[in-house]
Design a protein around this motif. Structure first.
Motif, short mmCIF file in Angstrom:
data_model
loop_
_atom_site.label_atom_id
_atom_site.label_comp_id
_atom_site.label_asym_id
_atom_site.label_seq_id
_atom_site.Cartn_x
_atom_site.Cartn_y
_atom_site.Cartn_z
N LEU A 269 0.83 -1.20 0.00
CA LEU A 269 0.00 0.00 0.00
C LEU A 269 0.87 1.25 0.00
O LEU A 269 1.76 1.39 0.82
CB LEU A 269 -0.93 0.00 1.22
N GLN A 270 0.60 2.16 -0.92
CA GLN A 270 1.32 3.43 -1.01
C GLN A 270 0.28 4.55 -1.01
O GLN A 270 -0.19 4.97 -2.05
CB GLN A 270 2.17 3.47 -2.28
N LEU A 271 -0.05 4.98 0.19
CA LEU A 271 -1.16 5.89 0.34
C LEU A 271 -0.79 7.15 1.10
O LEU A 271 -1.08 8.26 0.67
CB LEU A 271 -2.32 5.17 1.04
N GLY A 272 -0.15 7.03 2.23
CA GLY A 272 0.16 8.18 3.06
C GLY A 272 -0.89 8.39 4.13
O GLY A 272 -2.06 8.05 3.96
N ARG A 273 -0.47 8.99 5.26
CA ARG A 273 -1.36 9.11 6.41
C ARG A 273 -2.55 10.04 6.14
O ARG A 273 -3.67 9.78 6.60
CB ARG A 273 -0.57 9.61 7.62
N VAL A 274 -2.30 11.12 5.42
CA VAL A 274 -3.38 12.08 5.18
C VAL A 274 -4.45 11.46 4.27
O VAL A 274 -5.65 11.53 4.56
CB VAL A 274 -2.84 13.38 4.57
N ALA A 275 -4.03 10.85 3.16
CA ALA A 275 -4.99 10.21 2.26
C ALA A 275 -5.75 9.10 2.97
O ALA A 275 -6.96 8.93 2.79
CB ALA A 275 -4.26 9.66 1.03
N HIS A 276 -5.04 8.33 3.79
CA HIS A 276 -5.68 7.25 4.55
C HIS A 276 -6.77 7.82 5.45
O HIS A 276 -7.88 7.28 5.53
CB HIS A 276 -4.61 6.51 5.37
N ALA A 277 -6.48 8.91 6.13
CA ALA A 277 -7.43 9.50 7.07
C ALA A 277 -8.67 10.03 6.35
O ALA A 277 -9.81 9.81 6.80
CB ALA A 277 -6.77 10.62 7.86
N VAL A 278 -8.48 10.75 5.25
CA VAL A 278 -9.64 11.33 4.58
C VAL A 278 -10.49 10.26 3.90
O VAL A 278 -11.72 10.40 3.81
CB VAL A 278 -9.24 12.44 3.58
N LEU A 279 -9.88 9.17 3.44
CA LEU A 279 -10.66 8.09 2.86
C LEU A 279 -11.59 7.46 3.90
O LEU A 279 -12.69 7.01 3.58
CB LEU A 279 -9.74 7.01 2.28
N HIS A 280 -11.16 7.42 5.13
CA HIS A 280 -11.99 6.83 6.19
C HIS A 280 -13.03 7.80 6.75
O HIS A 280 -14.09 7.36 7.20
CB HIS A 280 -11.10 6.35 7.33
N HIS A 281 -12.74 9.09 6.74
CA HIS A 281 -13.57 9.99 7.53
C HIS A 281 -14.11 11.21 6.78
O HIS A 281 -14.79 12.04 7.38
CB HIS A 281 -12.77 10.49 8.75
N SER A 282 -13.82 11.37 5.50
CA SER A 282 -14.27 12.55 4.77
C SER A 282 -15.79 12.65 4.74
O SER A 282 -16.50 11.63 4.69
CB SER A 282 -13.74 12.52 3.34
N ALA A 283 -16.29 13.88 4.74
CA ALA A 283 -17.72 14.13 4.64
C ALA A 283 -18.18 14.28 3.19
O ALA A 283 -19.37 14.52 2.95
CB ALA A 283 -18.09 15.39 5.42
N CYS A 284 -17.26 14.13 2.23
CA CYS A 284 -17.63 14.23 0.82
C CYS A 284 -16.80 13.22 0.03
O CYS A 284 -15.87 12.62 0.56
CB CYS A 284 -17.39 15.66 0.30
N PRO A 285 -17.13 12.99 -1.25
CA PRO A 285 -16.31 12.10 -2.06
C PRO A 285 -14.85 12.52 -2.09
O PRO A 285 -14.52 13.70 -2.04
CB PRO A 285 -16.94 12.23 -3.46
N VAL A 286 -13.98 11.50 -2.16
CA VAL A 286 -12.52 11.72 -2.14
C VAL A 286 -11.91 11.17 -3.42
O VAL A 286 -12.19 10.03 -3.81
CB VAL A 286 -11.88 11.03 -0.93
N ALA A 287 -11.07 11.97 -4.06
CA ALA A 287 -10.29 11.52 -5.21
C ALA A 287 -8.84 11.38 -4.78
O ALA A 287 -8.22 12.35 -4.35
CB ALA A 287 -10.41 12.50 -6.37
N VAL A 288 -8.31 10.16 -4.88
CA VAL A 288 -6.90 9.90 -4.60
C VAL A 288 -6.18 9.79 -5.93
O VAL A 288 -6.47 8.90 -6.74
CB VAL A 288 -6.72 8.61 -3.78
N VAL A 289 -5.25 10.70 -6.17
CA VAL A 289 -4.58 10.79 -7.47
C VAL A 289 -3.13 10.36 -7.33
O VAL A 289 -2.37 10.97 -6.57
CB VAL A 289 -4.65 12.23 -8.03
N PRO A 290 -2.72 9.29 -8.03
CA PRO A 290 -1.34 8.81 -7.88
C PRO A 290 -0.34 9.72 -8.57
O PRO A 290 -0.62 10.31 -9.61
CB PRO A 290 -1.38 7.43 -8.54
N GLN A 291 0.82 9.82 -7.96
CA GLN A 291 1.94 10.58 -8.52
C GLN A 291 3.16 9.67 -8.51
O GLN A 291 3.60 9.22 -7.45
CB GLN A 291 2.23 11.83 -7.69
N ARG A 292 3.69 9.37 -9.68
CA ARG A 292 4.86 8.49 -9.78
C ARG A 292 6.09 9.22 -9.29
O ARG A 292 6.40 10.32 -9.74
CB ARG A 292 5.07 8.02 -11.21
#
Length: 296
Positions: A269-292
């Motif tokens: 898993l390559q996500l990061g703490r901030v992305a992990h947190a908002v995916l679990h708790h956001s009040a709106c849809p979340v877009a996670v955009v990968p950056q190589r």
């Protein structure tokens, strides 16, 4: 040829809400819509079919699930080109393969039970952390619309963005096609103590860190702002943890965009703490955009 917008469907209410949202998004972008069902999904998170299904889950054929999703999408926007597929395999590898030929991948947020649905299910988390394309997870009490969301605002979380960040450009594209403002948020932290024998006064130290955050924000946005001059852009620096700043902002947003580094040669898993947190708790849809990011 434009790559499709792919939706992972499983017959559940969350996945059908994802179909609604993705149909709007496909219409806005002029993209084809691809609806896929990985038939072994229930091994991960169980099957919780949408209300109105009379048959128990074990009797509902995979073709019924994707056909129902396709009919729903067609009723919502008859102009969107729709294709469907049933993939007789585990959902995570199936969706990750689909992501290699997709503009973005859209998923409903669900877990194994009503309580677990407060958090992101295992499929959504694994795919968000490994996909090659942006993954949009339909979190929160949104209105199932991409065309005319209630809040009419997109929020972008800006970290230590590389030049030409994929997340920044994605956020500008979304704001541009929806004709809504974009708010870019960068957090900063007040230092707990000085690191020299003669530290600057507390107010001066805080000012330096806030200015650094502002400079980072401006640098991250510069190229995309020039590419999308019609987007109404608002910059905001916030003192405190990034996850708190973004979760607070999600309460009044239609979409929250964050980046996730994908380091070449790294697995898991390559996500990061901030992305992990908002995916679990956001009040709106979340877009996670990968950056190589290539490691030295």
């Amino acid at each position: 040829m434009e790559l499709p917008l792919v939706v992972g469907v499983d017959g559940s209410e969350p996945s059908l809400r994802a179909v609604d949202w993705a149909t709007d998004e496909a219409g806005l972008r002029g993209l084809p819509l691809r609806l896929v069902y990985a038939s072994l999904w229930e091994r991960y998170e169980g099957t919780s079919l949408a209300q109105g299904q009379d048959r128990p889950s074990e009797e509902v054929m995979a073709e019924d699930i994707v056909d129902a999703a396709a009919r729903r999408a067609h009723r919502r926007d008859a102009e969107v080109k729709i294709s469907t597929d049933v993939l007789p395999e585990e959902p995570v590898p199936a969706l990750l393969r689909e992501a290699r030929n997709a503009t973005a991948l859209v998923l409903g947020a669900r877990g194994r039970s009503a309580i677990a649905e407060l958090l992101l299910g295992s499929v959504g988390l694994a795919v968000s952390a490994r996909a090659h394309c942006p993954v949009i997870v339909l979190r929160g009490s949104h209105d199932n619309q991409a065309k005319s969301g209630v809040q009419r605002r997109i929020v972008l979380g800006v970290g230590e963005e590389p030049q030409n960040s994929a997340a920044v450009r994605f956020a500008f594209q979304e704001a541009d096609v929806r004709k809504v403002p974009l708010e870019a948020v960068r957090s900063w932290r007040r230092p707990a103590h000085g690191t020299t024998d003669h530290p600057p006064p507390a107010g001066e130290a805080a000012g330096l860190h806030e200015k650094r955050a502002t400079d980072t924000l401006d640098a991250a946005l510069r190229a995309a702002a020039a590419e999308f001059p019609s987007v109404e852009l608002h910059r905001r620096t916030v003192e405190g943890p990034a996850r708190k700043a973004l979760l607070d902002a999600s309460a009044t947003a239609d979409l929250l965009v964050v980046g996730a580094e994908r380091r070449h040669g790294h697995f898991g898993l390559q996500l990061g703490r901030v992305a992990h947190a908002v995916l679990h708790h956001s009040a709106c849809p979340v877009a996670v955009v990968p950056q190589r990011v290539r490691t030295p």
